[in-house]
Design a protein around this motif. Structure first.
Motif, short mmCIF file in Angstrom:
data_model
loop_
_atom_site.label_atom_id
_atom_site.label_comp_id
_atom_site.label_asym_id
_atom_site.label_seq_id
_atom_site.Cartn_x
_atom_site.Cartn_y
_atom_site.Cartn_z
N ASN A 25 32.12 23.52 47.27
CA ASN A 25 31.00 24.37 47.70
C ASN A 25 30.36 23.79 48.96
O ASN A 25 29.98 22.60 48.99
N PHE A 26 30.24 24.64 49.95
CA PHE A 26 29.57 24.28 51.21
C PHE A 26 28.55 25.35 51.53
O PHE A 26 28.92 26.50 51.81
N GLY A 27 27.26 25.01 51.45
CA GLY A 27 26.22 25.96 51.81
C GLY A 27 26.26 27.24 51.01
O GLY A 27 26.01 28.33 51.53
N GLY A 28 26.60 27.15 49.72
CA GLY A 28 26.64 28.33 48.86
C GLY A 28 27.94 29.10 48.91
O GLY A 28 28.11 30.09 48.19
N ALA A 29 28.88 28.68 49.74
CA ALA A 29 30.18 29.35 49.83
C ALA A 29 31.28 28.40 49.35
O ALA A 29 31.21 27.18 49.52
N GLN A 30 32.33 29.01 48.75
CA GLN A 30 33.46 28.22 48.28
C GLN A 30 34.47 28.02 49.41
O GLN A 30 34.85 28.97 50.09
N GLN A 31 34.89 26.80 49.60
CA GLN A 31 35.98 26.53 50.53
C GLN A 31 37.20 26.14 49.71
O GLN A 31 37.20 25.13 49.01
N GLU A 32 38.25 26.96 49.79
CA GLU A 32 39.44 26.73 48.98
C GLU A 32 40.21 25.53 49.49
O GLU A 32 40.36 25.33 50.71
N ILE A 33 40.71 24.74 48.54
CA ILE A 33 41.50 23.55 48.85
C ILE A 33 42.92 23.78 48.35
O ILE A 33 43.14 24.27 47.24
N ALA A 34 43.89 23.44 49.19
CA ALA A 34 45.28 23.59 48.78
C ALA A 34 45.56 22.73 47.55
O ALA A 34 45.18 21.56 47.50
N ALA A 35 46.22 23.32 46.57
CA ALA A 35 46.48 22.59 45.32
C ALA A 35 47.68 23.20 44.62
O ALA A 35 48.06 24.36 44.86
N ALA A 36 48.29 22.42 43.75
CA ALA A 36 49.45 22.89 42.99
C ALA A 36 49.59 22.01 41.76
O ALA A 36 48.98 20.94 41.65
N TYR A 37 50.40 22.50 40.81
CA TYR A 37 50.80 21.66 39.70
C TYR A 37 51.87 20.68 40.18
O TYR A 37 52.63 20.96 41.12
N ARG A 38 51.97 19.55 39.51
CA ARG A 38 53.00 18.56 39.80
C ARG A 38 53.53 18.01 38.48
O ARG A 38 52.76 17.67 37.58
N LEU A 39 54.86 17.95 38.34
CA LEU A 39 55.48 17.42 37.13
C LEU A 39 55.63 15.91 37.27
O LEU A 39 56.33 15.43 38.16
N LYS A 40 54.98 15.18 36.35
CA LYS A 40 55.10 13.72 36.34
C LYS A 40 56.37 13.29 35.61
O LYS A 40 57.00 12.30 35.95
N ASP A 41 56.69 14.02 34.53
CA ASP A 41 57.94 13.81 33.81
C ASP A 41 58.27 15.12 33.11
O ASP A 41 57.67 16.16 33.42
N GLN A 42 59.19 15.11 32.17
CA GLN A 42 59.65 16.34 31.53
C GLN A 42 58.59 16.99 30.67
O GLN A 42 58.72 18.16 30.30
N GLU A 43 57.53 16.27 30.32
CA GLU A 43 56.50 16.83 29.45
C GLU A 43 55.10 16.75 30.03
O GLU A 43 54.17 17.31 29.46
N THR A 44 54.91 16.06 31.15
CA THR A 44 53.57 15.78 31.65
C THR A 44 53.33 16.49 32.97
O THR A 44 54.15 16.41 33.89
N VAL A 45 52.18 17.17 33.06
CA VAL A 45 51.81 17.95 34.23
C VAL A 45 50.54 17.37 34.83
O VAL A 45 49.58 17.06 34.10
N ALA A 46 50.52 17.23 36.13
CA ALA A 46 49.33 16.73 36.84
C ALA A 46 48.96 17.75 37.93
O ALA A 46 49.67 18.74 38.16
#
Length: 753
Positions: free
Chosen positions: A70-91
């Motif tokens: 949040n900047f001055g009452g407005a949302q600034q979107e940040i690039a993001a994604a899921y990442r697989l740490k191993d076969q069962e774990t998501v970060a």
């Protein structure tokens, strides 16, 4: 709620959607946030950044996370994604952002929708078609549900105010944003749809209960076009009948609809459909005249209520089969699934000791508690059934069952009490752990075990790769140093509390239990049993023992047929290899025995751990005397003898570890450095007698100074309540720890098997 340092979890509602945010304080690290997905066939991240969870032929999709500042009452979107740490774990993987400001990670649920009217509305079941469209079935007291224009029944027909009700079925698109159809289904009484299935064409099959005399029927099975039974004298209400109904693809008409019941209570609980359009229904009945076919598996009511399984033809106008399924007490079918070839998989619960499992090698051959879940398969003609009990000491209920593409069945339900089957692992810590470096590191060693509470451990003194573990579910054996386990003795929710491998004949094993056990192939119960073939088969060996609990079994190496058993009423002795036993408890004052240790002198000297301290016998258990000078706590739980120094004994109590060097005449406290003084297990290195391992209810400790100093050795131990310790005499750096995992969490717990 605080999840990680600087990371809060915040839940809220937004435009009829359930959302949660992960709010990171300035400087907090998003890379440490992760979650684990157990039981999936595969995890993948698609081109859109969505997390795809593959479950057999089905997929569960978690949308790409929305991350912003949040900047001055407005949302600034940040690039993001899921990442697989191993076969069962998501970060989460987050792009550049201003670390001086808070960061919000917002994984939005794709949808959440309401369906209802002015009265009480309950959805009991749902199904999906091949396009992901959603079908919901239930019951309603609302007169103003949003029935669609082409609905088979657009109006509410329920009876008594706040007592009657109609079934309903609704079809939504795969986002629950469009309602294709909604129709009532019912007569003037009380009607509820509790199960739904959908075929490849999109036709919905419903089952449930009705006490309406005018429930809608079409092409009903002969003599099942009306309700059965006698109305109650004062209210005029009929006992419930089950019903089975098929709707066309747009919910505008019945394909068929029939009552299903006898003269008393009959309730259907679940329905499935095969590729040919045959419907399969299960539930329970109290009726002695429930509709059944001539060659059915069971043609008479076995108890107060029985489960039933009914298969209808594709036209719905006849039975392929219909059968009772039960014993002499209450039995209910609760879930059903169908495999290719017309094999019906059923789960439910039973209170019958003679439920027709029909398998000599069933996973669980007998009733363990007040009520056990059951699971089984009924053949395509309804004439043969194979199944198993599935439960512990409490009340356990199988409620739903599904099949995967390979034909494996999965059941879920509720359980209460101890002894329910539990496979040790990440979700259920406990079981056996192995160390190959003197306790510096530990690794799980529980593959194949059926419970996460280890009550006893034994190692073959000749072939040390052979191990035995006593659990709530019997005796398991390993021939590869604990890498994997197989079942040697299956007991239904009975603790195997003591194990002994005969060092002169390692194929001979003795097992003691808490409570009486019924080994496979035996008709009588016993609490001490014997195997002469490494656990393949067992015989009863408790003649003369009048106790229900065996805590320890020891053997005199100078006379291998002479055995001593510690019980809750004293010590018993056998001189004929456990064929017969005699009470040898003079001087013990009726105290129960927690542990026994034997010095192989002639005659042998024995030490007994009791709730009244340490007792010693120097005449082969004929007479016992207390030796407690210096013991500040008399609740002694475990004993260990120092190799090569028969007068040096260690006693673990509920409040500390004590040591004697003069055969119990005097004891000194050896607890310095033990963070938890509730001692539960002891083991001593046979080649380095000053090296001692002490298991407590909250961790494991090691001393290399004969108990003067202690260090914690819990690296890799996922469960810290230690129950048993054994050392490989041929390689003393290798040791095994039995642990006590969580067996019940209080009240009733959900299970998945």
């Amino acid at each position: 709620a605080h999840l990680y340092p600087g990371v809060d979890w915040v839940c809220y509602g937004n435009q009829r959607e359930l959302e949660y945010d992960l709010v990171l304080a300035p400087g907090a690290e998003p890379g440490m946030i992760c979650f684990r997905v157990n039981g999936a066939d595969q995890l993948a991240i698609d081109a859109q950044g969505d997390l795809v969870v593959q479950l057999g032929d089905d997929q569960l999709r978690l949308l790409k996370p929305h991350v912003f500042q949040n900047f001055g009452g407005a949302q600034q979107e940040i690039a993001a994604a899921y990442r697989l740490k191993d076969q069962e774990t998501v970060a989460f993987q987050v792009g550049n952002y201003d670390r001086r400001r808070p960061l919000v990670i917002d994984p939005i649920l794709s949808y959440s929708s309401f369906l209802g009217g002015a009265g009480t509305d309950t959805a009991w079941d749902l199904a999906l078609d091949g396009n992901g469209n959603i079908y919901v079935a239930g019951e309603t007291l609302s007169t103003n549900l949003p029935a669609t224009a082409n609905a088979f029944q657009a109006n509410y027909h329920g009876g008594f105010t706040n007592a009657g009700g109609d079934a309903f079925v609704a079809k939504f698109d795969n986002l629950a944003s469009n309602l294709f159809y909604l129709t009532y289904l019912g007569g003037s009484g009380d009607d509820a749809a509790v199960g739904i299935a959908v075929d490849a064409t999109g036709s919905a099959y419903l089952t449930g209960v009705t006490d309406s005399t005018n429930f809608p029927t079409k092409f009903a099975i002969t003599n099942l076009d009306h309700i059965h039974g006698t109305p109650e004298f004062f209210t005029g209400l009929y006992p419930f009948d089950a019903f089975v109904t098929k709707l066309n693809t747009n919910g505008s008409a019945l394909v068929y609809s029939t009552y299903l019941g006898g003269d008393t209570e009959d309730q259907a609980t679940a329905i499935a459909v095969d590729t040919n359009g045959n419907a399969y229904v299960t539930g329970f009945t109290d009726s002695t005249n429930f509709p059944h076919t001539v060659n059915a598996l069971q043609t008479t009511l076995g108890g107060a209520s029985d489960a039933f399984v009914t298969r209808l033809t594709a036209s719905g106008s006849n039975f392929v089969y219909s059968t009772y399924l039960g014993g002499t007490n209450d039995d209910h079918g609760e879930g059903i699934a169908v495999a290719p070839g017309g094999f019906a998989f059923i789960t439910g619960f039973t209170a019958s000791t003679n439920f027709p499992i029909m398998l000599t090698n069933a996973f669980q051959a007998s009733l363990a508690g007040g009520r056990d879940a059951f699971a089984g398969t009924l053949g395509p003609l309804g004439t043969n059934f194979v199944g198993t009990y599935f439960g512990g000491q409490g009340n356990d209920y199988g409620l739903r069952i599904v099949l995967d593409a390979a034909g494996n069945s999965y059941i879920t339900g509720s359980q209460s009490g101890f002894g329910f089957p539990i496979t040790p692992g990440n979700l259920n810590p406990g079981g056996v752990f192995r160390s190959g470096d003197g306790g510096a590191t530990w690794f799980p060693s529980s593959s194949g075990l059926l419970h996460n509470v280890i009550n006893s451990l034994a190692i073959d003194p000749v072939t040390s790769s052979n191990l035995y573990a006593g659990t709530w579910r019997g005796v398991a054996g390993s021939t590869n140093g604990g890498a994997s386990w197989t079942l040697g003795l299956l007991l239904a929710a009975v603790q195997v509390s003591a194990l002994l491998v005969d060092p002169t004949s390692p194929a001979t094993i003795y097992a003691g239990t808490i409570g009486n056990a019924l080994p496979l192939g035996q008709t009588n119960f016993a609490n001490l049993i014997k195997s002469t073939n490494s656990g393949v088969s067992w015989t009863l060996s408790d003649t003369g023992i009048v106790s229900r609990t065996i805590s320890k079994i020891v053997e005199d190496p100078n006379s291998p047929t002479t055995l001593y058993a510690g019980t809750e009423v004293g010590v018993f002795k056998s001189t004929d290899g456990a064929a017969t036993w005699t009470n040898f408890s003079s001087g013990l004052g009726g105290l129960g025995i927690g542990d026994l240790a034997l010095v192989p002198s002639v005659p042998p000297t024995l030490y007994a751990a009791t709730a009244g301290g340490v007792y010693r016998s120097t005449d082969a258990a004929t007479n016992w005397s207390a030796f407690n000078n210096g013991l500040s706590n008399l609740l002694v739980q475990t004993l260990a003898l120092q190799p090569g120094a028969p007068s040096t004994v260690y006693a673990g109590t509920a409040q500390g570890l004590f040591k004697t060097v003069n055969a119990g005449t005097n004891w000194s406290d050896s607890s310095a450095g033990l963070a938890n003084s509730n001692l539960t297990a002891l083991a001593i290195d046979p080649l380095s007698p000053l090296t001692i391992y002490a298991g407590t209810s909250a961790g494991l400790f090691k001393s290399t100074t004969g108990g003067t100093n202690w260090v914690s050795i819990t690296n890799g131990l996922a469960a810290l309540a230690i129950t048993r310790l054994v050392i490989d005499r041929n390689a003393p750096a290798t040791l095994y720890a039995g642990t006590q995992g969580a067996d019940a969490f209080g009240g009733s717990d959900v299970f998945l098997a």
